[in-house]
Design a protein around this motif. Sequence first.
Motif, short mmCIF file in Angstrom:
data_model
loop_
_atom_site.label_atom_id
_atom_site.label_comp_id
_atom_site.label_asym_id
_atom_site.label_seq_id
_atom_site.Cartn_x
_atom_site.Cartn_y
_atom_site.Cartn_z
N PRO A 48 0.83 -1.22 0.00
CA PRO A 48 0.00 0.00 0.00
C PRO A 48 0.86 1.25 0.00
O PRO A 48 1.94 1.29 0.56
CB PRO A 48 -0.81 -0.12 1.29
CG PRO A 48 -0.02 -1.03 2.16
CD PRO A 48 0.75 -1.94 1.26
N MET A 65 -1.65 6.78 1.60
CA MET A 65 -3.05 6.39 1.71
C MET A 65 -3.38 5.76 3.06
O MET A 65 -4.48 5.26 3.26
CB MET A 65 -3.39 5.39 0.59
CG MET A 65 -3.18 5.95 -0.80
SD MET A 65 -4.25 7.32 -1.18
CE MET A 65 -5.76 6.45 -1.45
N SER A 66 -2.46 5.79 4.01
CA SER A 66 -2.67 5.12 5.29
C SER A 66 -3.84 5.73 6.07
O SER A 66 -4.56 5.01 6.77
CB SER A 66 -1.40 5.15 6.13
OG SER A 66 -1.06 6.47 6.47
N GLN A 83 -6.90 4.25 4.63
CA GLN A 83 -6.95 2.85 5.06
C GLN A 83 -7.52 2.75 6.48
O GLN A 83 -8.32 1.87 6.77
CB GLN A 83 -5.55 2.23 5.02
CG GLN A 83 -4.97 2.09 3.63
CD GLN A 83 -5.44 0.81 2.97
OE1 GLN A 83 -5.87 -0.11 3.64
NE2 GLN A 83 -5.34 0.79 1.66
N ASP A 84 -7.09 3.65 7.35
CA ASP A 84 -7.58 3.65 8.74
C ASP A 84 -9.10 3.91 8.78
O ASP A 84 -9.82 3.30 9.56
CB ASP A 84 -6.85 4.70 9.58
CG ASP A 84 -5.39 4.34 9.81
OD1 ASP A 84 -5.04 3.15 9.63
OD2 ASP A 84 -4.61 5.25 10.15
N PHE A 87 -11.28 3.18 6.42
CA PHE A 87 -11.94 1.96 5.96
C PHE A 87 -11.95 0.89 7.06
O PHE A 87 -12.93 0.17 7.22
CB PHE A 87 -11.27 1.41 4.70
CG PHE A 87 -11.60 2.16 3.45
CD1 PHE A 87 -12.92 2.52 3.15
CD2 PHE A 87 -10.61 2.52 2.56
CE1 PHE A 87 -13.22 3.22 1.99
CE2 PHE A 87 -10.92 3.21 1.40
CZ PHE A 87 -12.22 3.56 1.12
N GLN A 88 -10.84 0.79 7.81
CA GLN A 88 -10.77 -0.19 8.88
C GLN A 88 -11.81 0.13 9.96
O GLN A 88 -12.42 -0.78 10.54
CB GLN A 88 -9.36 -0.21 9.50
CG GLN A 88 -8.29 -0.75 8.59
CD GLN A 88 -8.53 -2.21 8.24
OE1 GLN A 88 -9.11 -2.98 9.02
NE2 GLN A 88 -8.10 -2.58 7.05
#
Length: 175
Positions: free
Chosen positions: A158, A162-163, A166-167, A169-170
């Motif tokens: 990844p 974009m982290s 990503q968080d 979405f998590q």
Amino acid sequence: MQINLTELFSVEGKEKAYTAEIEMDHFPAPGGVLEVVSKEPAVFRIRNLGGKKLLLEGSASLVLQIPCSRCLEPVDVPFKLDIMQELDMEASDAERVEELNEQPYVSGYYLDVDQLIGNELLLNLPMKVLCREDCRGICNRCGMNLNHGNCSCDQSSPDPRMSVIQDIFQQFKEV
């Protein structure tokens, strides 16, 4: 091996041929020490130009083992060195440094063949060595050589930018 140059100073225009064994088995390169796989004797022709100046012409052939830039497998790289140098035996070490014409392979009236060959090798080292044109390199996670097969690592890396997304979405997955 060292070559004594004093016998050439007796007569201007005197020329002599030398065959010198290359004694180095390892070459200290900027990236590490490289192994000399094979070598042939160096052949030199040295001529007195007058005024304590010598013209050195010669050639040497050797093969170095250099690691591939992608997969680190050893690669035999042949070198055919053509050498042409003018040696000013009257110049002092300080004058050579000032003229940026340092000759560490000349000490007194002796020519150090290994040092001369080492200098020429340093100038002729390739920027990048590949074992083959389509080398796939090594896996950046497990270190497996990808030329021998695929590894079982997750290849989706990844984008770190974009982290944050990503968080988010998590967080929605957990609800």
